[in-house]
Design an enzyme around this catalytic site. Sequence first.
Site, PDB file in Angstrom:
ATOM      1  N   PHE A 151       2.638  -3.832  -4.968  1.00  0.00           N
ATOM      2  CA  PHE A 151       2.189  -4.499  -6.190  1.00  0.00           C
ATOM      3  C   PHE A 151       1.166  -3.594  -6.860  1.00  0.00           C
ATOM      4  CE2 PHE A 151       3.346  -9.051  -6.898  1.00  0.00           C
ATOM      5  CZ  PHE A 151       4.369  -9.101  -5.971  1.00  0.00           C
ATOM      6  N   ASN A 193     -12.701  -9.108  -3.480  1.00  0.00           N
ATOM      7  CA  ASN A 193     -12.180  -9.221  -4.843  1.00  0.00           C
ATOM      8  C   ASN A 193     -11.658 -10.637  -5.059  1.00  0.00           C
ATOM      9  OD1 ASN A 193      -9.276  -9.323  -4.014  1.00  0.00           O
ATOM     10  ND2 ASN A 193      -9.832  -7.319  -3.176  1.00  0.00           N
ATOM     11  N   ASP A 244     -10.774  -1.155  -1.861  1.00  0.00           N
ATOM     12  CA  ASP A 244     -10.583   0.297  -1.753  1.00  0.00           C
ATOM     13  C   ASP A 244     -11.706   0.965  -0.957  1.00  0.00           C
ATOM     14  OD1 ASP A 244      -8.182   0.376  -3.078  1.00  0.00           O
ATOM     15  OD2 ASP A 244      -9.134   0.476  -5.052  1.00  0.00           O
ATOM     16  N   LYS A 256       3.290   6.416  -3.276  1.00  0.00           N
ATOM     17  CA  LYS A 256       3.311   5.655  -2.019  1.00  0.00           C
ATOM     18  C   LYS A 256       4.719   5.551  -1.436  1.00  0.00           C
ATOM     19  CE  LYS A 256      -0.799   3.153  -3.589  1.00  0.00           C
ATOM     20  NZ  LYS A 256      -1.822   2.194  -3.198  1.00  0.00           N
ATOM     21  N   LYS A 280       2.088   4.878  -8.866  1.00  0.00           N
ATOM     22  CA  LYS A 280       1.841   4.325  -7.517  1.00  0.00           C
ATOM     23  C   LYS A 280       3.132   4.267  -6.714  1.00  0.00           C
ATOM     24  CE  LYS A 280      -2.242   1.646  -8.727  1.00  0.00           C
ATOM     25  NZ  LYS A 280      -2.831   0.359  -9.062  1.00  0.00           N
ATOM     26  N   LYS A 316     -29.339  -9.463   9.083  1.00  0.00           N
ATOM     27  CA  LYS A 316     -29.353  -9.793   7.657  1.00  0.00           C
ATOM     28  C   LYS A 316     -30.327  -8.873   6.920  1.00  0.00           C
ATOM     29  CE  LYS A 316     -30.063 -13.486   4.380  1.00  0.00           C
ATOM     30  NZ  LYS A 316     -30.910 -14.637   4.093  1.00  0.00           N
TER      31      LYS A 316
HETATM   32  N1  CTP Z   1      -2.974  -0.952  -1.219  1.00  0.00           N
HETATM   33  C1  CTP Z   1      -3.078  -0.731   0.140  1.00  0.00           C
HETATM   34  N2  CTP Z   1      -4.203  -0.213   0.676  1.00  0.00           N
HETATM   35  C2  CTP Z   1      -5.247   0.111  -0.129  1.00  0.00           C
HETATM   36  C3  CTP Z   1      -5.164  -0.112  -1.517  1.00  0.00           C
HETATM   37  C4  CTP Z   1      -4.000  -0.647  -2.022  1.00  0.00           C
HETATM   38  O1  CTP Z   1      -2.117  -1.033   0.888  1.00  0.00           O
HETATM   39  N3  CTP Z   1      -6.341   0.609   0.403  1.00  0.00           N
HETATM   40  C5  CTP Z   1      -1.708  -1.474  -1.754  1.00  0.00           C
HETATM   41  C6  CTP Z   1      -1.799  -2.871  -2.343  1.00  0.00           C
HETATM   42  O2  CTP Z   1      -1.512  -3.855  -1.386  1.00  0.00           O
HETATM   43  C7  CTP Z   1      -0.754  -2.838  -3.456  1.00  0.00           C
HETATM   44  C8  CTP Z   1      -0.727  -1.382  -3.879  1.00  0.00           C
HETATM   45  O3  CTP Z   1      -1.306  -0.637  -2.804  1.00  0.00           O
HETATM   46  O4  CTP Z   1       0.529  -3.146  -2.961  1.00  0.00           O
HETATM   47  C9  CTP Z   1      -1.476  -1.068  -5.149  1.00  0.00           C
HETATM   48  O5  CTP Z   1      -2.777  -1.597  -5.066  1.00  0.00           O
HETATM   49  P1  CTP Z   1      -3.779  -1.461  -6.297  1.00  0.00           P
HETATM   50  O6  CTP Z   1      -5.072  -2.094  -5.922  1.00  0.00           O
HETATM   51  O7  CTP Z   1      -3.090  -1.916  -7.552  1.00  0.00           O
HETATM   52  O8  CTP Z   1      -3.922   0.099  -6.455  1.00  0.00           O
HETATM   53  P2  CTP Z   1      -4.663   1.196  -5.638  1.00  0.00           P
HETATM   54  O9  CTP Z   1      -3.656   1.973  -4.881  1.00  0.00           O
HETATM   55  O10 CTP Z   1      -5.787   0.607  -4.856  1.00  0.00           O
HETATM   56  O11 CTP Z   1      -5.215   2.122  -6.798  1.00  0.00           O
HETATM   57  P3  CTP Z   1      -6.353   1.814  -7.906  1.00  0.00           P
HETATM   58  O12 CTP Z   1      -7.311   0.842  -7.265  1.00  0.00           O
HETATM   59  O13 CTP Z   1      -6.933   3.141  -8.176  1.00  0.00           O
HETATM   60  O14 CTP Z   1      -5.622   1.228  -9.090  1.00  0.00           O
END
Ligand code: CTP
Length: 402
Positions: A324, A211, A280, A342, A338, A290
């Site tokens: 975050f 990302n 995710d 969490k 969240k 490759k």
């Molecule tokens: N996070 C994490 N591990 C993951 C996904 C997210 O530790 N696999 C943590 C990120 O570091 C951040 C928080 O969860 O502190 C929220 O991440 P975000 O990407 O905003 O949300 P997600 O939980 O991934 O949910 P979504 O993508 O559905 O919005």
Amino acid sequence: MIAFLKDKKIVLGVCGGIAAYKSAELLRILVKQGASVKVILTENAKAFAGPLTFEALSGQPVCTSLFDERGDGSIRHIEWAEEAHAVIIAPATANMIGKLANGIADDALSTFMLAVTSPKIICPSMNTSMYENRAVQRNLDILEGDEYMVVEPDSGELACGVTGAGRLPAPEYIADRLVKRLQPKDLNRKRVVVTAGPTLEPIDPVRFISNHSSGKMGYAIARAAEYRGADVILVSGSTSLSAPAGVLMASVKTADEMANAVFENMENADIIIKVAAVADYKPSEPVDYKIKKTSDNLELQLDKNIDILKEIGRRKKDQFLVGFAAETHDLDSNSRKKMEEKNLDMIVGNLVGGSSSGFEADTNKVTFYFNDGKKESLPVLEKDEVAHILLDRIIEKVAAKG
Ligand code: CTP
């Protein structure tokens, strides 16, 4: 960058060493950051860099002698010592270190130093054998005991042809240590784990899923916490940023690697701030060759990655846990959800997509949500400023928790 040095009165002492030319650059950086700098040159320093250079760069008279050249009767070393917010000696020779450790005052700089009560920073620079000499090390220990901040020299090739410790660090680094010295130490010895940047999930040896995270927000928090006295571990995905000074780096690539690094370090942590943009999903079966473009369509099977933050929330004991939330819409409800799911103490919500907020920008517009239901929205600010305000709030909440 926050102008930490704006309107700060700094005295720069320069001793006679080949690195004296770097002091001119240090002076330029301090002045650029808004400091008002007065320079004291030792007799030997004048052989390496002339007073005119320092006078031109500082816009102030340079002191080269114990006796007042202005002839107006003012005792300059007392006057300068009283008004200084900090004093920095770069480079510091073995001779000056020895004099300061023993309270000897036989020239302008050493006499001035006896009168200084503000923070003192000293940057030794000399030949490796001299630096490693027991007397010099003993004197540096004494200075540390006298609350000098000793900025250790870099290792590398020295002007005398020897390779080893003794080189004056980059002026930017010395200026950064000065900023640190002037910060309140309200996180003294607290153990802070910060995660930053993106994770990369390999598809094959040359491609990955990731990302746009730049890591800037997490690095700003790590730097701010280090300034404020914390022992910081920065678990970082791939970024183009340089490691903040004084921070222990754990470099990772994938979400699984990040999870392991965080779990290893969470037990002893007081505060965990999870800024990283974790992918995710990861390819179910990354291959070690490759992939060739033989077919018109390619399907990638993805598996869900571990939710690291959720797992920390499940395992945590007394740690203060901050997440975050990067959202494109419904910031309030998504962030609060969240935080609850969490098991966080606090979450920082930010709307991504705009130019003044989000991944690549140097600024951010965030809202803090606390687990007592309160929230606080900040205006668009530099990421460094957001980092310091976030730490202010964490310190308040940790104190309130007892
Ligand atoms: N996070 C994490 N591990 C993951 C996904 C997210 O530790 N696999 C943590 C990120 O570091 C951040 C928080 O969860 O502190 C929220 O991440 P975000 O990407 O905003 O949300 P997600 O939980 O991934 O949910 P979504 O993508 O559905 O919005």
